[in-house]
Design a protein around this motif. Structure first.
Motif, PDB file in Angstrom:
ATOM      1  N   GLN A 104       0.864  -1.178   0.000  1.00 22.44           N
ATOM      2  CA  GLN A 104       0.000   0.000   0.000  1.00 22.44           C
ATOM      3  C   GLN A 104       0.900   1.226   0.000  1.00 22.44           C
ATOM      4  O   GLN A 104       1.716   1.404   0.911  1.00 22.44           O
ATOM      5  N   MET A 105       0.742   2.052  -1.020  1.00 19.29           N
ATOM      6  CA  MET A 105       1.598   3.224  -1.180  1.00 19.29           C
ATOM      7  C   MET A 105       0.761   4.482  -1.054  1.00 19.29           C
ATOM      8  O   MET A 105      -0.203   4.678  -1.817  1.00 19.29           O
ATOM      9  N   GLU A 106       1.133   5.308  -0.089  1.00 29.04           N
ATOM     10  CA  GLU A 106       0.424   6.555   0.178  1.00 29.04           C
ATOM     11  C   GLU A 106       1.374   7.733  -0.051  1.00 29.04           C
ATOM     12  O   GLU A 106       2.588   7.575  -0.045  1.00 29.04           O
ATOM     13  N   SER A 107       0.778   8.920  -0.199  1.00 28.34           N
ATOM     14  CA  SER A 107       1.569  10.156  -0.343  1.00 28.34           C
ATOM     15  C   SER A 107       2.666   9.982  -1.381  1.00 28.34           C
ATOM     16  O   SER A 107       3.832  10.314  -1.139  1.00 28.34           O
ATOM     17  N   LEU A 108       2.290   9.471  -2.517  1.00 24.41           N
ATOM     18  CA  LEU A 108       3.279   9.174  -3.548  1.00 24.41           C
ATOM     19  C   LEU A 108       3.951  10.434  -4.071  1.00 24.41           C
ATOM     20  O   LEU A 108       3.337  11.502  -4.159  1.00 24.41           O
ATOM     21  N   LYS A 109       5.225  10.276  -4.408  1.00 23.64           N
ATOM     22  CA  LYS A 109       6.050  11.365  -4.906  1.00 23.64           C
ATOM     23  C   LYS A 109       6.557  11.007  -6.308  1.00 23.64           C
ATOM     24  O   LYS A 109       6.681   9.828  -6.638  1.00 23.64           O
ATOM     25  N   PRO A 110       6.890  12.009  -7.109  1.00 20.99           N
ATOM     26  CA  PRO A 110       7.455  11.697  -8.429  1.00 20.99           C
ATOM     27  C   PRO A 110       8.676  10.785  -8.361  1.00 20.99           C
ATOM     28  O   PRO A 110       8.878   9.959  -9.260  1.00 20.99           O
ATOM     29  N   GLU A 111       9.462  10.905  -7.311  1.00 27.15           N
ATOM     30  CA  GLU A 111      10.645  10.054  -7.188  1.00 27.15           C
ATOM     31  C   GLU A 111      10.312   8.604  -6.863  1.00 27.15           C
ATOM     32  O   GLU A 111      11.207   7.756  -6.843  1.00 27.15           O
ATOM     33  N   ASP A 112       9.045   8.298  -6.625  1.00 31.39           N
ATOM     34  CA  ASP A 112       8.621   6.899  -6.465  1.00 31.39           C
ATOM     35  C   ASP A 112       8.380   6.226  -7.814  1.00 31.39           C
ATOM     36  O   ASP A 112       8.144   5.006  -7.873  1.00 31.39           O
TER      37      ASP A 112
END
Length: 123
Positions: free
Chosen positions: A81-89
């Protein structure tokens, strides 16, 4: 064991995604499971690992507090589960299975790999 990752996609920064990795072929609960990722032009990096029973998880510092790894041994599936995703993800995310006795960040220790699922985070 065969691993099939799914759930990737395109999401805006700050959004969420849940990745799944379904396993077949061997006794799933014998394996520690991990997620790795590889961004274009970069080396593959560790994201998270979970023990065989699911009682402990370890995360890379870059995702700690934002990503949660879990497993359901009855369904032979692990999740990220991935939250608060950033472009660097942004990367291709791979699940992997390890028969070794201890969960490890070392990708060379993993015996089986899924095909990868693309995650793209737009700014």
């Amino acid at each position: 064991v065969q691993l099939q990752a799914s759930g990737g996609g395109l999401v805006q920064a700050g959004g969420s995604l849940r990745l799944s990795c379904a396993a077949s072929g061997r006794t799933f609960s014998n394996y520690a499971m991990a997620w790795f990722r590889q961004a274009p032009g970069k080396e593959r990096e560790f994201v998270a690992v979970i023990t065989r029973s699911g009682d402990r998880t370890v995360y890379a510092d870059s995702v700690k507090g934002r990503f949660t790894m879990s497993r359901d041994n009855a369904k032979n599936t692990v999740y990220l589960q991935m939250e608060s995703l950033k472009p660097e993800d942004t990367a291709v995310y791979y699940c992997a299975a390890d028969l070794g006795p201890y969960p490890t960040r070392n990708d060379g220790s993993y015996d089986y790999w899924g095909q990868g699922t693309q995650v793209t985070v737009s700014s």
